[in-house]
Write an enzyme that holds these catalytic residues in place. Structure first.
Site, PDB file in Angstrom:
ATOM      1  N   ILE B  86       0.999  -0.748   0.147  1.00 23.85           N
ATOM      2  CA  ILE B  86       0.144  -0.103   0.044  1.00 23.85           C
ATOM      3  C   ILE B  86       0.483   1.428  -0.030  1.00 23.85           C
ATOM      4  CG2 ILE B  86      -1.835   1.540   1.315  1.00 23.85           C
ATOM      5  CD1 ILE B  86      -2.883  -1.563   2.142  1.00 23.85           C
ATOM      6  N   CYS B  87       0.489   2.248  -0.573  1.00 20.64           N
ATOM      7  CA  CYS B  87       1.322   3.245  -0.599  1.00 20.64           C
ATOM      8  C   CYS B  87       0.430   4.551   0.279  1.00 20.64           C
ATOM      9  CB  CYS B  87       0.725   4.381  -2.901  1.00 20.64           C
ATOM     10  SG  CYS B  87       2.268   5.359  -2.630  1.00 20.64           S
ATOM     11  N   LEU B  88       0.796   4.720   1.651  1.00 23.34           N
ATOM     12  CA  LEU B  88       0.260   5.605   2.156  1.00 23.34           C
ATOM     13  C   LEU B  88       0.946   6.447   2.652  1.00 23.34           C
ATOM     14  CD1 LEU B  88      -3.187   6.678   2.725  1.00 23.34           C
ATOM     15  CD2 LEU B  88      -2.530   4.121   4.326  1.00 23.34           C
TER      16      LEU B  88
END
Lengths: 491, 153
Positions: B86-88
């Protein structure tokens, strides 16, 4: 309870004698193992100032000298004004002065020189001639104490300027005390075996005798001593009256003495709390396979106190407590010594008398070996507190201030009474729970309040503070604060 | 293994006693730092009706560093790659110890509701998304039905 190797090297440096930049030369192994090698050490031609010498002798002397200096400098500020101190040191001094007159041993001569330089009230000091004459360190001390003149030692009283000519008088008075002191030693040593009704009577007797002896010795400063003694008995009474806990136990807490500004560091250990019944004792010694369980004993147990240091003997010393809650310390023939407020209690492998202890006393077990660079060769320096004195500090003031902090949070977050409920809710969020550990923020905890008014346990927020100090990035609101902002009053 | 920090115990208790709507997180029996997580697709998103499985692991220095979270269910999203990573920001540079498992999972749920193709992790998905958003949303719905529908699990 485990006393572990938690020290960060070079950072956690307990208060150490050699703060003046003089490095302590490594303590000779021989010295740690006993005093049998004395003759050879003394015969050795010493180097010019004792530094760098491998003789345990000299390093010891060096340490004592440095301790002497430090203590000496501390004296005017009252750092050493613990009232029990004077009495103890003087009784010590009496014993040691005479001992050093009797045998040309190392361990005691330097002590008298130490007391000489910092305890001007003590008249039965040994003059330099009583010390090992071939020790340059000692020579330096005598130079230091008598040669430098009153100018640099104006805080010391007349004793300081005593010329060596006093030797004869003093050593003769010393030998009188010698006999008396030996008597005391014998009597006190019987106490643990008796361990009963008579025991504390003897202890009290011993204390009284020490004090009396002190007083009679000190004709010129007797008023001073009397004052000290009165103060001692006052404070003793105070502590005695409130020391015992509900189970009838007396307690001791030991905390490591840490000084990050010093280059050498004592052994770091987590604070130790022990409780014992009156008239019992608790041993202090090295951590071994046999007493493993003691290292993990819970706080408040009566398990032995053990340290993971090789300069601590297996049976190094013991704490004892009389029925009034007065605690005592005894060296149990340790090889590297037990020091009470920097004064060694007995020579290597000799048992000491029981020394009365007070809150704030600093006990050192052994001396740093090989410069203390390795954790296991570090001495143990600990500060003592007795009979839950550390808990008595929880009082109304703490609770009130904590309440005020909470209402402060309310005040800043509301505009009027209507918003009181919201304010309380906010305060509940803001000042009841630490966002990092999720535990409550309670009175008597160390807290940190950021410029953005968020609040955490200091312990929890510290890694974040030091990571980017002096910039502080609030984990709660992401405000960036400068912790080095000038502090100014709004006039 | 070292004792579980009180903070983790506390968070776990609170996740059980006061669960977040649409999100479940249960610790693994053999490792209390490892959580089985499910997140329901937000109703107004292409992922509505889907139930997404994730794994969450709390590293040793948690809460001083972020938990590691990964989608186990395949999902068509510009900020979630094939491996479920996840790109967060709050899982990376913007992690703060004041955040918790709960808040992180809410952030992930919000990410499902608001894909951000301008800061992509799965480049192919992001390109599709930018080229033809309607087609991409349709694809996401198909994937949700195919891999994340509650009936198929």
């Amino acid at each position: 309870m485990y006393i572990g190797a938690k020290t960060k090297t070079g950072k956690e440096s307990p208060v150490s004698a050699q703060s003046s930049g003089l490095s302590l030369s490594p303590v000779d192994k021989k010295m740690l193992s006993g005093s049998g090698e004395r003759a050879t050490h003394e015969a050795e031609a010493p180097s010019s100032n004792g530094e760098g010498s491998s003789s345990g002798n000299n390093s010891l002397d060096e340490q004592s000298r440095n301790e002497g200096r430090d203590a000496h400098y501390n004296e005017p500020s009252g750092a050493y004004s613990s009232t029990g101190d004077l009495l103890r040191s003087s009784s010590n001094n009496a014993g040691q002065g005479t001992s050093s007159g009797r045998r040309s041993s190392f361990g005691l001569g330097f002590l008298s020189s130490f007391t000489n330089s910092i305890r001007p009230q003590a008249p039965n000091v040994d003059s330099p001639q009583n010390f090992m004459s071939n020790s340059p360190t000692i020579a330096n001390i005598s130079q230091y104490t008598s040669g430098n003149g009153p100018g640099s030692f104006d805080i010391l009283s007349n004793e300081q300027s005593h010329p060596p000519a006093n030797t004869q008088v003093q050593s003769s008075s010393g030998s009188d005390i010698d006999a008396a002191n030996d008597l005391n030693i014998t009597r006190v040593n019987e106490v643990p075996e008796e361990d009963g009704s008579g025991g504390e009577g003897l202890l009290a007797d011993e204390t009284a005798r020490i004090q009396q002896e002190r007083e009679s010795d000190n004709s010129n400063t007797s008023a001073n001593v009397e004052q000290q003694r009165n103060r001692t008995s006052d404070s003793e009474q105070n502590s005695i009256s409130r020391g015992v806990d509900k189970d009838g136990f007396f307690s001791v807490r030991l905390t490591p003495v840490i000084d990050h500004s010093s280059s050498t560091s004592g052994l770091y250990f987590s604070p130790v709390i022990r409780r014992i019944k009156p008239l019992t004792s608790i041993p202090i010694g090295r951590y071994t396979e046999k007493n493993k369980s003691a290292a993990h004993a819970p706080q408040g147990s009566s398990a032995p106190i053990v340290f993971k240091s090789k300069v601590v003997s297996r049976t190094h010393a013991l704490f004892q407590c009389n029925k009034d809650g007065q605690w005592f310390l005894k060296d149990c023939k340790s090889s590297s010594g037990t020091f009470l407020n920097h004064i060694r209690l007995s020579r290597a492998s000799e048992e000491s008398t029981l020394m009365p202890l007070m809150d704030g006393d600093i006990i050192q077990l052994g001396m740093d070996y090989r410069g203390g660079t390795e954790e296991v060769y570090r001495c143990v320096k600990m500060r003592c507190e007795f009979n839950k004195s550390w808990q008595r500090k929880v009082n109304n003031f703490n609770l009130e201030i904590h309440q005020k902090l909470k209402s402060l949070a309310i005040g800043t977050s509301t505009n009027g009474e209507n918003n009181q409920a919201i304010g309380k809710a906010l305060a509940g969020d803001g000042l009841s729970e630490c966002a990092i550990c999720l535990m409550k923020l309670d009175p008597c905890q160390a807290l940190f309040i950021s410029p953005c008014s968020h609040c955490w346990h200091y312990k929890c927020i510290r890694p974040i503070i030091i990571k980017s100090y002096p910039q502080f990035y609030c984990p709660n609101c992401r405000a960036v604060c400068d912790l080095e902002t000038d502090i100014e009053d709004d006039d | 293994m070292a004792a579980l920090p009180k903070r983790i115990i506390k968070e776990t208790e609170r996740l059980v006693s006061d669960p977040v709507p649409g999100i479940t997180a249960t610790p693994s029996e053999d490792n209390l730092r490892y959580f089985h997580v499910t997140i329901e697709g937000p109703s107004a998103s292409p992922y509505a009706g889907g139930l997404f499985k994730l794994e969450l692991y709390l590293p040793d220095d948690y809460p001083m560093c972020a938990p590691k979270v990964r989608f186990l269910t395949k999902i068509y999203h510009p900020n979630i790659d094939k491996l479920g990573r996840i790109c967060l920001d709050v899982l990376k540079d913007n992690w703060s110890p004041a955040l918790q498992i709960r808040t992180i999972l809410l952030s992930i749920q919000a990410l499902l509701a608001a894909p951000n193709p301008d800061d992509p992790l799965a480049n192919d998905v992001a390109e599709d998304w930018k080229k033809d958003e309607q087609a991409a949303i349709k694809m996401a719905q198909e994937w949700t039905a195919k891999y994340a529908s509650t009936s198929s699990q």
